[in-house]
Write a protein that holds these residues in place. Structure first.
Motif, PDB file in Angstrom:
ATOM      1  N   ALA A 295       0.728  -1.190  -0.011  1.00 41.73           N
ATOM      2  CA  ALA A 295       0.045  -0.119  -0.040  1.00 41.73           C
ATOM      3  C   ALA A 295       0.789   1.295   0.078  1.00 41.73           C
ATOM      4  CB  ALA A 295      -1.152  -0.038   1.407  1.00 41.73           C
ATOM      5  N   VAL A 296       1.959   1.203   0.615  1.00 39.65           N
ATOM      6  CA  VAL A 296       2.893   2.463   0.934  1.00 39.65           C
ATOM      7  C   VAL A 296       3.574   2.655  -0.617  1.00 39.65           C
ATOM      8  CG1 VAL A 296       5.044   3.228   1.689  1.00 39.65           C
ATOM      9  CG2 VAL A 296       3.369   2.151   2.929  1.00 39.65           C
ATOM     10  N   ASP A 297       3.870   1.556  -1.093  1.00 39.85           N
ATOM     11  CA  ASP A 297       4.688   1.657  -2.591  1.00 39.85           C
ATOM     12  C   ASP A 297       3.618   2.146  -3.662  1.00 39.85           C
ATOM     13  OD1 ASP A 297       6.868   0.610  -1.404  1.00 39.85           O
ATOM     14  OD2 ASP A 297       6.672  -1.394  -2.230  1.00 39.85           O
ATOM     15  N   GLU A 298       2.480   1.650  -3.345  1.00 41.15           N
ATOM     16  CA  GLU A 298       1.321   2.044  -4.393  1.00 41.15           C
ATOM     17  C   GLU A 298       0.421   3.266  -4.174  1.00 41.15           C
ATOM     18  OE1 GLU A 298      -1.016  -1.461  -4.935  1.00 41.15           O
ATOM     19  OE2 GLU A 298       0.644  -2.603  -5.941  1.00 41.15           O
TER      20      GLU A 298
ATOM     21  N   LYS B 173       9.816   0.834  -3.567  1.00 36.88           N
ATOM     22  CA  LYS B 173       9.649  -0.657  -3.308  1.00 36.88           C
ATOM     23  C   LYS B 173      10.193  -0.798  -1.799  1.00 36.88           C
ATOM     24  CE  LYS B 173       8.291  -1.916  -7.145  1.00 36.88           C
ATOM     25  NZ  LYS B 173       6.883  -2.092  -7.349  1.00 36.88           N
ATOM     26  N   HIS B 174       9.223  -1.589  -0.722  1.00 31.60           N
ATOM     27  CA  HIS B 174       9.617  -1.829   0.499  1.00 31.60           C
ATOM     28  C   HIS B 174       9.806  -3.359   0.709  1.00 31.60           C
ATOM     29  CE1 HIS B 174       8.083   1.964   1.740  1.00 31.60           C
ATOM     30  NE2 HIS B 174       8.379   2.012   2.810  1.00 31.60           N
ATOM     31  N   VAL B 175      10.878  -3.684   1.312  1.00 31.97           N
ATOM     32  CA  VAL B 175      11.047  -5.166   1.531  1.00 31.97           C
ATOM     33  C   VAL B 175      10.875  -5.298   3.203  1.00 31.97           C
ATOM     34  CG1 VAL B 175      12.505  -7.305   1.397  1.00 31.97           C
ATOM     35  CG2 VAL B 175      12.352  -5.519  -0.344  1.00 31.97           C
ATOM     36  N   VAL B 176      10.024  -6.327   3.800  1.00 31.96           N
ATOM     37  CA  VAL B 176      10.014  -6.369   4.935  1.00 31.96           C
ATOM     38  C   VAL B 176      10.565  -8.075   5.386  1.00 31.96           C
ATOM     39  CG1 VAL B 176       8.604  -6.435   6.937  1.00 31.96           C
ATOM     40  CG2 VAL B 176       8.135  -4.774   5.350  1.00 31.96           C
TER      41      VAL B 176
ATOM     42  N   HIS C 224       8.224  -7.583  15.683  1.00 33.70           N
ATOM     43  CA  HIS C 224       9.586  -6.871  14.870  1.00 33.70           C
ATOM     44  C   HIS C 224       9.908  -7.311  13.895  1.00 33.70           C
ATOM     45  CE1 HIS C 224      13.744  -5.143  15.680  1.00 33.70           C
ATOM     46  NE2 HIS C 224      14.141  -6.262  15.017  1.00 33.70           N
ATOM     47  N   ALA C 225      10.508  -6.435  12.864  1.00 29.87           N
ATOM     48  CA  ALA C 225      10.697  -6.885  11.640  1.00 29.87           C
ATOM     49  C   ALA C 225      11.849  -5.886  11.160  1.00 29.87           C
ATOM     50  CB  ALA C 225       9.534  -6.749  10.558  1.00 29.87           C
ATOM     51  N   TYR C 226      12.687  -6.448  10.043  1.00 26.37           N
ATOM     52  CA  TYR C 226      13.532  -5.672   9.312  1.00 26.37           C
ATOM     53  C   TYR C 226      12.827  -4.914   8.026  1.00 26.37           C
ATOM     54  CZ  TYR C 226      16.975  -7.965  11.764  1.00 26.37           C
ATOM     55  OH  TYR C 226      17.869  -8.601  12.886  1.00 26.37           O
ATOM     56  N   PHE C 227      13.425  -3.615   7.736  1.00 30.41           N
ATOM     57  CA  PHE C 227      12.756  -3.169   6.475  1.00 30.41           C
ATOM     58  C   PHE C 227      13.772  -2.541   5.616  1.00 30.41           C
ATOM     59  CE2 PHE C 227      12.086   0.922   8.987  1.00 30.41           C
ATOM     60  CZ  PHE C 227      12.512   1.725   8.055  1.00 30.41           C
ATOM     61  N   GLN C 228      13.486  -2.572   4.427  1.00 26.80           N
ATOM     62  CA  GLN C 228      14.264  -1.747   3.323  1.00 26.80           C
ATOM     63  C   GLN C 228      13.488  -1.062   2.498  1.00 26.80           C
ATOM     64  OE1 GLN C 228      17.389  -3.873   1.078  1.00 26.80           O
ATOM     65  NE2 GLN C 228      17.090  -2.737  -0.689  1.00 26.80           N
ATOM     66  N   ALA C 229      13.502   0.340   2.343  1.00 28.60           N
ATOM     67  CA  ALA C 229      12.785   0.940   1.431  1.00 28.60           C
ATOM     68  C   ALA C 229      13.596   1.651   0.354  1.00 28.60           C
ATOM     69  CB  ALA C 229      11.782   1.864   2.066  1.00 28.60           C
ATOM     70  N   THR C 230      13.388   1.405  -0.857  1.00 25.68           N
ATOM     71  CA  THR C 230      14.262   1.921  -2.058  1.00 25.68           C
ATOM     72  C   THR C 230      13.510   3.000  -2.703  1.00 25.68           C
ATOM     73  OG1 THR C 230      15.425  -0.144  -1.933  1.00 25.68           O
ATOM     74  CG2 THR C 230      15.636   1.205  -3.868  1.00 25.68           C
ATOM     75  N   MET C 231      13.940   3.860  -3.061  1.00 27.29           N
ATOM     76  CA  MET C 231      13.280   4.856  -3.743  1.00 27.29           C
ATOM     77  C   MET C 231      14.250   5.188  -4.722  1.00 27.29           C
ATOM     78  SD  MET C 231      12.085   6.805  -0.259  1.00 27.29           S
ATOM     79  CE  MET C 231      12.193   5.405   0.727  1.00 27.29           C
ATOM     80  N   PHE C 232      13.544   5.152  -6.033  1.00 25.57           N
ATOM     81  CA  PHE C 232      14.275   5.323  -7.347  1.00 25.57           C
ATOM     82  C   PHE C 232      13.727   6.523  -7.895  1.00 25.57           C
ATOM     83  CE2 PHE C 232      14.159   0.749  -6.864  1.00 25.57           C
ATOM     84  CZ  PHE C 232      15.436   0.383  -7.057  1.00 25.57           C
ATOM     85  N   GLU C 233      14.409   7.804  -7.600  1.00 25.14           N
ATOM     86  CA  GLU C 233      14.252   9.045  -7.970  1.00 25.14           C
ATOM     87  C   GLU C 233      14.686   9.511  -9.036  1.00 25.14           C
ATOM     88  OE1 GLU C 233      13.256  10.801  -3.517  1.00 25.14           O
ATOM     89  OE2 GLU C 233      15.087   9.804  -3.695  1.00 25.14           O
ATOM     90  N   GLU C 234      14.448  10.808  -9.738  1.00 25.41           N
ATOM     91  CA  GLU C 234      15.107  11.029 -11.004  1.00 25.41           C
ATOM     92  C   GLU C 234      16.370  11.498 -10.777  1.00 25.41           C
ATOM     93  OE1 GLU C 234      13.493  11.176 -13.734  1.00 25.41           O
ATOM     94  OE2 GLU C 234      11.773  10.200 -13.063  1.00 25.41           O
TER      95      GLU C 234
END
Length: 142
Positions: free
Chosen positions: A14-17, A63-66, A81-91
């Motif tokens: 939902a966050v990614d979209e 894109k988020h990875v949990v 408890h979880a690890y996350f990685q959020a990757t933001m492909f910006e211009e």
């Protein structure tokens, strides 16, 4: 009822979209959200304001990875408890954010909801901009 793993999946997607309706549907009415050492915000609209601001950035691809999800049942709630990685492909570059979620999930009316979203950012990595997919046709492939 869905699992905490599935709830994290729905949240990340939902966050990614930029899907505010789904984000609204997966939290309690009195949801709390804590980011780092900032005071907790309370309520659905305060929660959604974070994602409205994120959507306003108009990041082309996010894109988020949990992973490494741990969920422990307690007195009427599930501590996660979880690890996350959020990757933001910006211009102008690629930003990768690494951290942890330490959330509280609760069961209400047969659904599992986020009652407290706790976001701790541990590292931010700035990288050069990346190109989109470039597909080449392999000879003989259809």
């Amino acid at each position: 009822m869905i699992s905490s793993e599935r709830l994290y999946y729905r949240y990340a997607r939902a966050v990614d979209e930029g899907d505010l309706d789904t984000l609204r549907s997966i939290v309690t009415k009195d949801v709390k959200v804590t980011r780092g050492s900032q005071p907790a915000l309370v309520g659905v609209e305060a929660f959604l304001d974070i994602y409205r601001a994120h959507n306003a950035l108009k990041i082309p691809v996010c894109k988020h990875v949990v992973t490494n999800i741990q969920a422990d049942r307690g007195d009427g709630e599930i501590q996660t408890h979880a690890y996350f990685q959020a990757t933001m492909f910006e211009e102008t570059g690629t930003r990768m954010i690494f951290g942890c979620y330490d959330d509280v999930h609760v069961e209400q009316d047969g659904a599992l909801l986020i009652a407290h979203k706790v976001i701790t950012v541990e590292r931010i990595v700035q990288l050069p901009a990346s190109a989109g997919p470039q597909y080449t046709q392999v000879k003989g492939a259809s």
